[in-house]
Design a protein around this motif. Structure first.
Motif, mmCIF file in Angstrom:
data_model
loop_
_atom_site.group_PDB
_atom_site.id
_atom_site.type_symbol
_atom_site.label_atom_id
_atom_site.label_comp_id
_atom_site.label_asym_id
_atom_site.label_seq_id
_atom_site.Cartn_x
_atom_site.Cartn_y
_atom_site.Cartn_z
ATOM 1 N N MET A 1 -7.676 -4.608 -11.260
ATOM 2 C CA MET A 1 -7.185 -5.663 -9.969
ATOM 3 C C MET A 1 -6.538 -4.609 -8.790
ATOM 4 N N GLY A 2 -5.926 -3.442 -9.385
ATOM 5 C CA GLY A 2 -5.322 -2.184 -8.754
ATOM 6 C C GLY A 2 -4.321 -2.923 -7.150
ATOM 7 N N VAL A 3 -4.347 -1.874 -6.811
ATOM 8 C CA VAL A 3 -3.162 -2.298 -5.652
ATOM 9 C C VAL A 3 -4.233 -3.630 -4.459
ATOM 10 N N PHE A 4 -5.306 -3.412 -4.674
ATOM 11 C CA PHE A 4 -5.589 -4.072 -3.694
ATOM 12 C C PHE A 4 -5.593 -5.827 -3.790
ATOM 13 N N VAL A 5 -4.843 -5.873 -5.169
ATOM 14 C CA VAL A 5 -4.104 -7.144 -4.760
ATOM 15 C C VAL A 5 -3.493 -7.674 -4.200
#
Length: 309
Positions: A1-5
């Motif tokens: 998921m990372g910071v894209f969420v």
């Protein structure tokens, strides 16, 4: 998921330039539809990502519905958001839900009060004229929708101006402008960065109805005079209702009516500032949707991997 969420929470900022430029370079009908589309898409993505963060961050809280394998250290390394982030997301979702419910409750209460005010008048009356010295006029949606105008408002308008007023309110009902206003207001409840889009849509729906009224009356100057006079004498507008004398940038509406008919294009020219702003907003909307989709797929894959067969 990372910071894209987190991206869908801030990407609505990409739509701010087109919120103003669309008013200047598009037909108000096209501006209202375009900005409403951007607003709804970004609001859905924001709500989805808040929900995903809530699920991921609270996975280690006892009693959560996720599989036991979710708490495995190797799984947690793949999903780096912890209890603090999840708890904050759930708190924000609770605030969002409260704001949405409050908006809907106010809308229903105001509509019910407005309907009670005209229930004693003949149902086939068009418009429904209330014996009230306070000058106001608004479109009351429903089945059937009704145009409500006070005797105080009619007393301040000449014959052609009254025709413009009625045509304006009929346009609000015919094109269901109340749906645009409610949809963008709810979107702004989900993400505050979408509030400028709601204001732009509110202005565009008024301009849309202005143009429809000018076409019916056949005189843009008479319609402009009606808008200006109604705004000068109006005491109040009914919250949440599209109204001829709604507060707002009335001088801009009058200036637009005194100018030429706006172009009927649905998208601004690609090389114009408005065209660039529209493409930036479209890219931001697409990136928001892809980020939300990426986060949702990642969560589903991890859940599938840790769920016992």
């Amino acid at each position: 998921m990372g910071v894209f969420v987190f991206l869908p929470l801030v990407l609505p900022l990409t739509a701010l330039p087109i919120a103003r430029l669309a008013e200047l370079h598009l037909h108000p009908r096209a501006a209202a539809r375009l900005l409403t589309g951007f607003s709804l898409a970004m609001a859905v993505c924001s709500a989805l990502c808040l929900g995903l963060l809530g699920v991921v961050g609270t996975a280690q809280i006892p009693g959560n519905p996720l599989p036991d394998g979710w708490s495995d250290p190797e799984v947690r390394r793949l999903v780096p958001f912890h209890v603090e982030v999840g708890s904050a997301s759930i708190a924000v979702l609770a605030v969002v839900a409260a704001a949405v419910l409050r908006t809907l409750a106010v809308r229903l209460r105001v509509a019910a009060r407005a309907r009670r005010a005209v229930q004693h008048l003949p149902s086939d009356g068009d418009p429904a004229v209330l014996p009230d010295e306070a000058p106001y006029a608004y479109a009351l949606p429903g089945r059937p929708g009704r145009i409500v105008v006070s005797t105080g408002m009619l007393a301040h308008l000449a014959g052609g101006e009254r025709e413009a007023l009625i045509a304006h309110e009929r346009a609000h009902l015919a094109h269901r402008h109340h749906h645009y206003l409610l949809a963008t207001r709810l979107a702004a409840c989900v993400n505050p960065f979408l509030r400028p889009l709601h204001r732009a849509v509110a202005y565009s729906t008024e301009r849309w109805a202005d143009e429809e009224a000018a076409g019916v009356v056949g005189d843009r100057r008479v319609t402009a005079r009606a808008v200006a006079r109604a705004a000068l004498v109006a005491h109040h507008a009914v919250p949440g209702m599209a109204a001829f004398a709604a507060p707002g940038p009335v001088p801009r509406r009058v200036a637009a009516l005194l100018g030429p008919v706006p172009p009927g294009r649905a998208w601004p020219p690609a090389h114009s500032p408005a065209g660039v702003a529209a493409m930036v907003a479209a890219a931001g909307t697409a990136a928001s949707a892809l980020s939300a989709l990426n986060a949702a797929v990642a969560l589903l894959l991890v859940l599938k991997a840790v769920t016992p067969l």
